[in-house]
Design a protein around this motif. Structure first.
Motif, mmCIF file in Angstrom:
data_model
loop_
_atom_site.group_PDB
_atom_site.id
_atom_site.type_symbol
_atom_site.label_atom_id
_atom_site.label_comp_id
_atom_site.label_asym_id
_atom_site.label_seq_id
_atom_site.Cartn_x
_atom_site.Cartn_y
_atom_site.Cartn_z
ATOM 1 N N GLN A 182 0.856 -1.190 0.000
ATOM 2 C CA GLN A 182 0.000 0.000 0.000
ATOM 3 C C GLN A 182 0.891 1.239 0.000
ATOM 4 O OE1 GLN A 182 -2.722 -0.341 3.252
ATOM 5 N NE2 GLN A 182 -3.704 -2.158 2.422
ATOM 6 N N ASP A 211 0.188 -7.010 4.190
ATOM 7 C CA ASP A 211 -1.155 -7.270 3.698
ATOM 8 C C ASP A 211 -1.100 -8.550 2.868
ATOM 9 O OD1 ASP A 211 0.011 -6.538 1.262
ATOM 10 O OD2 ASP A 211 -0.897 -4.564 1.261
ATOM 11 N N ASN A 253 -4.220 -3.151 8.745
ATOM 12 C CA ASN A 253 -4.793 -2.418 9.873
ATOM 13 C C ASN A 253 -6.262 -2.084 9.688
ATOM 14 O OD1 ASN A 253 -2.373 -2.469 11.214
ATOM 15 N ND2 ASN A 253 -1.769 -0.410 10.588
ATOM 16 N N ASP A 254 -6.658 -1.750 8.462
ATOM 17 C CA ASP A 254 -8.043 -1.355 8.242
ATOM 18 C C ASP A 254 -9.027 -2.521 8.343
ATOM 19 O OD1 ASP A 254 -7.229 -2.570 5.858
ATOM 20 O OD2 ASP A 254 -8.253 -1.117 4.577
ATOM 21 N N GLN A 255 -8.511 -3.748 8.442
ATOM 22 C CA GLN A 255 -9.379 -4.929 8.561
ATOM 23 C C GLN A 255 -9.355 -5.546 9.964
ATOM 24 O OE1 GLN A 255 -8.722 -7.784 5.400
ATOM 25 N NE2 GLN A 255 -8.321 -6.152 3.939
ATOM 26 N N SER A 260 -10.254 -4.491 13.002
ATOM 27 C CA SER A 260 -11.466 -4.343 13.804
ATOM 28 C C SER A 260 -12.552 -5.311 13.347
ATOM 29 C CB SER A 260 -11.964 -2.901 13.729
ATOM 30 O OG SER A 260 -13.143 -2.757 14.480
#
Length: 115
Positions: free
Chosen positions: A34, A60, A82-84, A86
């Motif tokens: 990313q 990722d 990180n965005d996944q 939670s």
């Protein structure tokens, strides 16, 4: 102009790290896809092999990257983006699906050597 300079510095640092790591085959490289100017997985694979690096930590589970590293003998550690985190931590079914798609799919003969 600043973008070119930043990319040039990143490439120089990567080349330096990769070239100095060739002394010890137990050294690995961290890599995330990313970025504003992501590196082609084929180029990264060639750099790792040319320098005797046999371990790679991914931040990722990019399918293009995982497909490229299948059957190469390079040991891969895959991280959950990180965005996944939670979503995966709150839903067991989602976590199972993520592992099935990003780990189990490649854990086969001729697949990826995962840790």
């Amino acid at each position: 102009m600043a973008t070119r300079e930043t990319l040039f510095r990143l490439i120089c640092c990567t080349v330096y790290i990769v070239s100095s790591a060739s002394v010890n085959s137990n050294i690995g490289v961290n890599w995330g896809s990313q970025a504003s100017n992501p590196l082609n997985p084929d180029i990264v694979l060639r750099m790792l092999k040319d320098n005797g690096i046999s371990k790679l930590k991914l931040f990722d589970a990019d399918q293009w990257t995982l497909d490229t590293f299948s059957a190469t003998g390079i040991e891969i550690m895959v991280g959950i983006p990180n965005d996944q985190l939670s979503s995966i931590s709150k839903n067991y079914g989602h976590a199972k699906d993520w592992v099935k798609e990003n780990v189990t799919k490649y854990a086969r003969e001729g697949g990826i050597k995962m840790k």
